[in-house]
Design an enzyme around this catalytic site. Structure first.
Site, PDB file in Angstrom:
ATOM      1  N   HIS A   1      17.467 -36.260  -8.714  1.00 44.75           N
ATOM      2  CA  HIS A   1      16.673 -36.733  -7.574  1.00 44.75           C
ATOM      3  C   HIS A   1      15.231 -36.257  -7.651  1.00 44.75           C
ATOM      4  CE1 HIS A   1      20.296 -38.319  -5.806  1.00 44.75           C
ATOM      5  NE2 HIS A   1      20.888 -37.151  -5.993  1.00 44.75           N
TER       6      HIS A   1
ATOM      7  N   LYS B   1      12.614 -14.745 -11.127  1.00 40.29           N
ATOM      8  CA  LYS B   1      12.311 -13.638 -12.054  1.00 40.29           C
ATOM      9  C   LYS B   1      11.248 -14.066 -13.057  1.00 40.29           C
ATOM     10  CE  LYS B   1      13.401 -10.856 -10.533  1.00 40.29           C
ATOM     11  NZ  LYS B   1      13.999 -10.895  -9.278  1.00 40.29           N
TER      12      LYS B   1
ATOM     13  N   GLU C   1      17.430 -17.406  -8.517  1.00 43.67           N
ATOM     14  CA  GLU C   1      16.988 -16.041  -8.809  1.00 43.67           C
ATOM     15  C   GLU C   1      16.432 -15.953 -10.243  1.00 43.67           C
ATOM     16  OE1 GLU C   1      16.209 -13.508  -7.252  1.00 43.67           O
ATOM     17  OE2 GLU C   1      16.309 -11.904  -8.738  1.00 43.67           O
TER      18      GLU C   1
ATOM     19  N   GLU D   1       7.786 -14.497 -11.388  1.00 38.37           N
ATOM     20  CA  GLU D   1       7.198 -13.234 -10.933  1.00 38.37           C
ATOM     21  C   GLU D   1       6.517 -12.468 -12.056  1.00 38.37           C
ATOM     22  OE1 GLU D   1       9.751 -11.294  -7.325  1.00 38.37           O
ATOM     23  OE2 GLU D   1      10.797 -11.472  -9.216  1.00 38.37           O
TER      24      GLU D   1
ATOM     25  N   CYS E   1       0.841  -1.194   0.000  1.00 38.64           N
ATOM     26  CA  CYS E   1       0.000   0.000   0.000  1.00 38.64           C
ATOM     27  C   CYS E   1       0.880   1.249   0.000  1.00 38.64           C
ATOM     28  CB  CYS E   1      -0.947   0.089   1.186  1.00 38.64           C
ATOM     29  SG  CYS E   1      -2.082  -1.284   1.300  1.00 38.64           S
TER      30      CYS E   1
ATOM     31  N   LYS F   1       6.127  -4.527  -4.221  1.00 33.97           N
ATOM     32  CA  LYS F   1       7.573  -4.415  -4.077  1.00 33.97           C
ATOM     33  C   LYS F   1       7.993  -4.376  -2.619  1.00 33.97           C
ATOM     34  CE  LYS F   1      11.545  -2.625  -6.160  1.00 33.97           C
ATOM     35  NZ  LYS F   1      11.921  -3.989  -6.524  1.00 33.97           N
TER      36      LYS F   1
ATOM     37  N   TRP G   1      -2.656  -2.762  -1.697  1.00 32.55           N
ATOM     38  CA  TRP G   1      -2.337  -4.181  -1.881  1.00 32.55           C
ATOM     39  C   TRP G   1      -3.202  -4.886  -0.832  1.00 32.55           C
ATOM     40  CZ3 TRP G   1      -0.289  -8.315   0.911  1.00 32.55           C
ATOM     41  CH2 TRP G   1       0.161  -9.396   0.148  1.00 32.55           C
TER      42      TRP G   1
ATOM     43  N   ASN H   1      -1.767   2.101   5.628  1.00 30.69           N
ATOM     44  CA  ASN H   1      -0.889   1.039   5.130  1.00 30.69           C
ATOM     45  C   ASN H   1      -0.472   0.223   6.343  1.00 30.69           C
ATOM     46  OD1 ASN H   1       1.206  -0.492   4.013  1.00 30.69           O
ATOM     47  ND2 ASN H   1       2.678   1.176   4.172  1.00 30.69           N
ATOM     48  N   GLY H   2      -0.799  -1.068   6.332  1.00 33.66           N
ATOM     49  CA  GLY H   2      -0.442  -1.909   7.475  1.00 33.66           C
ATOM     50  C   GLY H   2      -1.609  -2.804   7.837  1.00 33.66           C
TER      51      GLY H   2
ATOM     52  N   ARG I   1       3.959  -0.346  -4.739  1.00 36.73           N
ATOM     53  CA  ARG I   1       3.637  -0.878  -3.417  1.00 36.73           C
ATOM     54  C   ARG I   1       2.316  -1.635  -3.394  1.00 36.73           C
ATOM     55  NH1 ARG I   1       6.788   1.484   0.423  1.00 36.73           N
ATOM     56  NH2 ARG I   1       5.334   0.877   2.029  1.00 36.73           N
TER      57      ARG I   1
HETATM   58  C1  G6P Z   1       8.891  -8.664  -2.407  1.00 37.65           C
HETATM   59  C2  G6P Z   1       9.424  -8.173  -3.732  1.00 37.65           C
HETATM   60  C3  G6P Z   1      10.731  -8.889  -4.057  1.00 37.65           C
HETATM   61  C4  G6P Z   1      11.728  -8.715  -2.924  1.00 37.65           C
HETATM   62  C5  G6P Z   1      11.143  -9.158  -1.579  1.00 37.65           C
HETATM   63  C6  G6P Z   1      12.035  -8.747  -0.431  1.00 37.65           C
HETATM   64  O1  G6P Z   1       8.485  -9.977  -2.530  1.00 37.65           O
HETATM   65  O2  G6P Z   1       8.477  -8.381  -4.750  1.00 37.65           O
HETATM   66  O3  G6P Z   1      11.278  -8.358  -5.257  1.00 37.65           O
HETATM   67  O4  G6P Z   1      12.877  -9.452  -3.201  1.00 37.65           O
HETATM   68  O5  G6P Z   1       9.882  -8.532  -1.375  1.00 37.65           O
HETATM   69  O6  G6P Z   1      12.081  -7.351  -0.372  1.00 37.65           O
HETATM   70  P1  G6P Z   1      13.242  -6.505   0.246  1.00 37.65           P
HETATM   71  O7  G6P Z   1      12.803  -5.076   0.023  1.00 37.65           O
HETATM   72  O8  G6P Z   1      13.290  -6.862   1.694  1.00 37.65           O
HETATM   73  O9  G6P Z   1      14.482  -6.823  -0.471  1.00 37.65           O
END
Ligand code: G6P
Length: 614
Positions: free
Chosen positions: A510, A491, A487, A494, A2, A609, A74, A100-101, A27
């Site tokens: 395995h 990606k 990673e 996501e 948010c 994010k 969000w 937000n929260g 956000r």
């Molecule tokens: C969310 C984002 C990711 C990020 C993760 C941790 O899931 O979408 O891209 O890696 O949070 O966030 P941070 O700000 O703690 O790196």
């Protein structure tokens, strides 16, 4: 999660709110809403979906008013529909609030208020708070600031809020606990926002509000900062260093593509001033004060989430390999709840791009209570995790706006590589000349990334077209390439919504090998490393089952050229640095596959994010 924005002053609030919300959309983008006050009337406009949907809805409404609040959501409590969108209004409609929260005790408060005749329209915890403020104001016959303060003493959970009442048209109130809130101070005008991006073009003077603090902002330019226990505080006004260009797309179609291309610079900025090649030294000013304690620690425990956790896994490999120190990596959410054995002999490294991730923050608060030293590796200056840490290093990647992390990740890895070398230097596990070799190679990484970007992007676009309809992907690598494989898979998941798994290449037999057929793309990271030959054997195992091998390999690797369907060539580098280079084609591959599938790359569904809820 948010984003919130607020404005009080003499300008029209609506354009400021909308622009700010667009910048905060990373956000959350389930719904958006604004409320403006004009001539004693509140205009409340909210819509499911993105800020652009809200703009469409608002186009024919009167949006005047120089006091206003805006929110991009969000969803946590209640589905992402118009009713649950913020701002929420009190029973009488006099008070509006954005949040937000999560208000954890909302159900108890809701039932008390319901018994007093309050009728709730939404499923949110936020509506409970605005009703509570109204109830308190009615009973106490006080001003809105006092009612907000008393209400905040009754709620548990996390909040950043902005609130105003039409009965006090010259007052805007903000408060925070656990979710970020920044106050921007202009000439007889104030801005509230979840981060600095909505504020930057109006003022550089900001105050980072602390937990359990609130600000009461007056239209005449006066303001008061106090705790929710009513203790006055002296505001610490800071100058923002953020530049407007850094938060705009700069000619790129998406923030993610811009951020992928920014990596030569973001890595350069992360490393700049921290490297003394001539003397084989690493300068990490933020850690020096705690040098003894770090060197004598029993264990380093890394806590992080998401992509930052992958950077943490790489840090484990690097610190153990180069500095021979004992490292563990934990998902922050697991660590905080599994009752770990930790004490003052342990060092916690918390890695976070945003510096706001709720689980990471809670994990370090828990470790702090056990006496651990807390080091933060964060990107957003002034965010909660660095402020809750004893020491640390910023990554200096610049603002990352695309929800899928790219440049923040490679900057984290670069800084963690320096941390590993710094420990190695202090412990004497590497010779000066070896450290010099590593540092020299690190300085070459930005130009090697330039090469990858210029030489592989069009090839990757073509590969993306070929595999855009795949329903699964495997990413395999050994050693340092294993976290990079994780990673790469994250990606793709996501932003393209294709199921993808990262695996240690040798573990494939395995389980995942059962999935391989002639339709399964398998991305192999075979570059560099002592594990090259072994990884090649795994490539053969996949090729024998007709899997579609896409290899990220070093230039001139003839062995892989004969086996893989596609080879994406990257320059050679040190083993420990190879994940940085390998990540670039992996980021581009996921970006172009998502584009081919018509996905919203910068705002993938269901994600946010900055995850400020548990
Ligand atoms: C969310 C984002 C990711 C990020 C993760 C941790 O899931 O979408 O891209 O890696 O949070 O966030 P941070 O700000 O703690 O790196």
């Amino acid at each position: 999660m948010c984003g919130i924005v607020g404005y009080i002053g003499s300008r029209e609030a609506y354009p400021i709110l909308i622009k700010g919300l667009k910048r905060l959309e990373y956000r959350g983008y389930d719904s958006a809403g604004v409320a403006m006050l004009q001539d004693g009337n509140i205009t409340l406009i909210k819509e499911k979906g993105k800020v652009s949907d809200l703009e469409g809805l608002a186009s024919s409404s009167n949006k005047s008013g120089s006091l206003g609040i805006g929110h991009t959501r969000w969803a946590t409590h209640g589905p992402p529909n118009q009713v649950n969108a913020h701002p929420h209004a009190s029973q009488s409609g006099d008070i509006v609030l954005i949040h937000n929260g999560i208000i954890e005790n909302y159900a108890t408060i809701k039932s008390v208020l319901t018994s007093k005749g309050y009728i709730f329209r939404s499923d949110t915890d936020t509506e409970v708070l605005v009703m509570l403020i109204e109830e308190i104001q009615k009973n106490e016959k006080c001003d809105i600031a006092k009612a907000v303060r008393l209400a905040l003493n009754e709620v548990t959970g996390a909040y950043a809020i902005a609130v105003f009442s039409k009965k006090e048209p010259d007052v805007l109130i903000g408060a925070r606990k656990g979710s970020p809130l920044i106050l921007g101070i202009g000439e007889k005008e104030f801005f509230l926002a979840s981060d600095a991006s909505p504020v930057i073009e109006y003022t550089k003077k900001v105050v980072y509000i602390n937990d359990e603090e609130m600000v009461v902002l007056q239209r005449n330019g006066e303001f008061e900062l106090k705790t929710i226990q009513n203790e006055r505080k002296t505001p610490y006004i800071q100058e923002l260093e953020l530049k407007l260009e850094a938060i705009e797309k700069g000619g790129y179609e998406h923030f993610m593509l811009k951020e992928i291309h920014e990596q030569p610079k973001s890595i350069y900025d992360s490393v700049r001033g921290r490297v003394d090649i001539e003397n084989g030294k690493i300068k990490l000013g933020g850690l020096e004060e705690y040098e003894n304690r770090i060197m004598n620690s029993r264990r380093i425990i890394i806590v992080a989430c998401g992509t930052s956790w992958h950077a943490g896994l790489l840090a484990e490999y690097m610190i153990e390999d180069l500095a021979r120190a004992n490292v563990e990596v934990e998902y922050a959410s697991e660590f905080r709840y599994r009752n770990p054995v930790i004490d003052k002999e342990d060092i916690i490294i918390a890695i976070s791009q945003s510096g706001e991730t709720a689980d990471t923050l809670a994990a370090i608060e828990m470790a702090k209570k056990q006496g651990c030293l807390i080091l933060g590796i964060c990107n957003v200056v002034g965010s909660s995790i660095p402020r809750a840490s004893d020491a640390g290093c910023y990554t200096h990647a610049g603002p990352e706006i695309g929800v899928a992390s790219t440049k923040a990740f490679t900057s984290q890895v670069s800084v963690l590589f320096l941390v590993a070398l710094w420990i190695a230097e202090n412990k004497g596990t590497l010779s000066k000349s070896r450290i010099q070799e590593y540092l020299t190679e690190l300085e070459l990484i930005p130009s090697k990334i330039e090469t990858i970007l210029s030489e592989t992007e069009s090839q990757i676009k073509a590969i993306a077209k070929e595999y855009k309809d795949a329903s699964n992907f495997l990413y395999l690598g050994r050693g340092y390439n294993f976290p990079a494989a994780l990673e790469g898979a994250l990606k793709l998941k996501e932003i393209s919504y294709i199921h993808a798994e990262g695996y240690p290449a040798a573990e494939m037999k395995h389980g995942p090998i059962a999935l391989i057929d002639d339709e399964m793309p398998v991305v192999f990271l075979v570059n560099n490393s002592s594990a090259h030959e072994k990884t090649i054997s795994n490539v053969q195992e996949v090729a024998a089952r007709k899997g579609q091998v896409i290899a990220i390999a070093n230039k001139g690797d003839k062995v892989i050229a004969g086996m893989a369907k596609h080879v994406i060539e990257i320059p050679e580098t040190e083993d420990a640095l190879s994940p940085i280079l390998a990540s670039i084609p992996l980021q581009l591959l996921s970006y172009y596959i998502a584009i081919e599938r018509g996905c919203n790359v910068d705002q993938p569904r269901n994600l946010a994010k900055s995850v400020t809820v548990e």
